[in-house]
Scaffold this motif. Structure first.
Motif, short mmCIF file in Angstrom:
data_model
loop_
_atom_site.label_atom_id
_atom_site.label_comp_id
_atom_site.label_asym_id
_atom_site.label_seq_id
_atom_site.Cartn_x
_atom_site.Cartn_y
_atom_site.Cartn_z
N ASP A 1 0.84 -1.21 0.00
CA ASP A 1 0.00 0.00 0.00
C ASP A 1 0.87 1.25 0.00
O ASP A 1 1.97 1.23 0.53
CB ASP A 1 -0.88 0.05 1.26
CG ASP A 1 -2.06 -0.89 1.16
OD1 ASP A 1 -2.18 -1.57 0.13
OD2 ASP A 1 -2.84 -0.94 2.12
N ASP B 1 0.18 3.99 1.62
CA ASP B 1 -0.07 4.89 2.76
C ASP B 1 0.84 4.60 3.94
O ASP B 1 0.60 5.06 5.06
CB ASP B 1 -1.54 4.82 3.17
CG ASP B 1 -1.97 3.39 3.48
OD1 ASP B 1 -1.11 2.50 3.47
OD2 ASP B 1 -3.16 3.18 3.74
N GLN C 1 1.18 2.02 5.67
CA GLN C 1 0.66 1.15 6.73
C GLN C 1 1.39 -0.19 6.71
O GLN C 1 1.45 -0.87 7.72
CB GLN C 1 -0.84 0.92 6.56
CG GLN C 1 -1.66 2.09 7.02
CD GLN C 1 -3.13 1.73 7.10
OE1 GLN C 1 -3.81 1.69 6.10
NE2 GLN C 1 -3.60 1.47 8.30
N ARG D 1 0.82 -3.64 11.97
CA ARG D 1 0.31 -2.69 10.98
C ARG D 1 0.23 -1.32 11.61
O ARG D 1 -0.35 -1.13 12.66
CB ARG D 1 -1.07 -3.15 10.53
CG ARG D 1 -1.62 -2.30 9.41
CD ARG D 1 -2.61 -3.14 8.63
NE ARG D 1 -3.49 -2.33 7.79
CZ ARG D 1 -3.27 -2.09 6.51
NH1 ARG D 1 -2.19 -2.55 5.94
NH2 ARG D 1 -4.12 -1.39 5.81
N ARG E 1 -2.36 4.92 9.53
CA ARG E 1 -2.10 5.67 8.31
C ARG E 1 -1.19 6.86 8.57
O ARG E 1 -1.37 7.56 9.56
CB ARG E 1 -3.42 6.23 7.80
CG ARG E 1 -3.89 5.55 6.59
CD ARG E 1 -5.22 6.10 6.19
NE ARG E 1 -5.56 5.46 4.94
CZ ARG E 1 -5.10 5.88 3.78
NH1 ARG E 1 -4.39 6.96 3.70
NH2 ARG E 1 -5.38 5.22 2.68
MG MG Z 1 -4.39 1.87 4.35
#
Ligand code: MG
Ligand code: UDP
Length: 319
Positions: free
Chosen positions: A94, A96, A98, A197, A200
């Motif tokens: 991803d 972002d 994350q 994780r 954001r």
């Molecule tokens: Mg995300």
């Protein structure tokens, strides 16, 4: 000969994080012994993402950009990325931040150890609401109960795929692409790597509950036909109950006569069965709609602009 890797990054309105993401990703990739390309798929962003990507590409010849003609959703964006990736292995991540780029080192090690699919499994979903975590848990439990392939829980798209795994995915012709299910469905040796994780970095998630609900329906209808059969069993059970109740009424009337019973019970049964019938019709409708959409054989996506990496990387040369 060093391996050539493709990093596939879906981007939808991520302008605030892109430069930081790119910097971190390059740092990690440069620390590996591989050559690489980073493919950004712009999924019809409406912010400055495309401009940011173009300026990143101007400074880095290993960057490719695929601009889709509109927003097609992450699953299709990923398919576009996989179609264009040339690497011996492909990393999906991803944009972002994350998914921690550092994990790529572990992915690579496992890939070289013989695994075709190496995926990150979230052990801690920071920055996500309890509600989202709970609904996700219920969903995966239901999905795995209903479907034949085991789809791992707490797993996203963050992963490394070997060339043959990518070829397998790309060869699947379906338009409804529930990627999490497809990764599991293709088989090959797979390995999960636990990771934390992160919340954001900036921007906001694109997943509303309504979108998640539809995503869940997608998962279940793509990987199970159990709901279609539910109507049969509800029907068998209700008719069984109805026969027994009918016999009971018959016997009672024969013994005690008929004192004009049960308007309320009649209405309840009618409403209940009406409801069950509508739900069953709805379930059939979900599948029928998907069959209809698949049968149109529409092209998966259109590319508005493709800017390949200007450094060719290490494309397999004819021997
Ligand atoms: Mg995300
Ligand atoms: N994304 C995309 N198309 C969309 C929605 C999301 O390409 O229609 C990308 C987005 O830019 C991000 C990734 O998919 O890189 C994950 O999206 P998001 O962070 O919104 O999902 P979450 O992390 O909350 O599951």
């Amino acid at each position: 000969m060093s391996d050539f890797l493709s990093v596939v990054v879906p981007v939808y309105n991520e302008a605030p994080v892109l430069s930081e993401f790119h910097a971190q990703m390059c740092e990690v990739m440069n620390a590996t012994d591989c050559t690489y390309e980073i493919i950004y798929i712009d999924d019809g962003s409406t912010d400055e993402s495309v401009d940011t990507l173009n300026s990143i590409r101007d400074d880095d010849d290993k960057v490719a950009i695929i601009e889709l003609s509109r927003n097609f959703g992450k699953e299709i964006a990923l398919s576009a990325g996989l179609d264009h990736a040339r690497g011996d292995a492909v990393i999906i991540i991803d944009s972002d931040l994350q998914d921690p780029p550092e994990l790529v080192h572990t992915f690579l090690r496992e890939w070289r150890g013989g695994y075709d699919v190496v995926y990150g499994k979230r052990v801690d979903r920071r920055g996500e609401s309890r509600m989202k975590i709970l609904t996700a848990k219920w969903f995966y439990r239901t999905l795995n109960y209903l479907s034949d392939v085991e789809i791992p829980e707490d797993v996203g798209d963050f992963r490394l795929l070997s060339r043959r795994a990518v070829d397998a995915l790309v060869s699947l012709p379906e338009r409804h692409r529930y990627m999490k299910g497809l990764y599991a469905w293709i088989g090959f040796p797979q390995k999960s790597i636990p990771y934390v994780r992160q919340p954001r970095e900036a921007g906001r998630t694109k997943w509303s509950y309504w979108r998640l609900w539809n995503f869940a329906l997608e998962g279940i209808t793509s990987f199970s036909d159990v709901p279609l059969k539910v109507a049969t069993y509800i029907g068998i059970v209700t008719s069984g109950v109805a026969i027994i109740y009918g016999l009971f009424l018959l016997v009672r009337t024969l013994i005690w006569g008929n004192p004009v019973p049960g308007y309320p019970s009649l209405i309840i049964v009618m409403l209940f069965l009406g409801g069950v019938q509508l739900i069953c019709l709805g379930i059939i409708g979900e599948y029928l709609a998907r069959t209809y959409q698949e049968s149109k054989l529409r092209t998966l996506y259109f590319v508005k602009g493709y800017h390949p990496a200007s450094s060719p990387g290490q494309v397999a040369e004819p021997e």
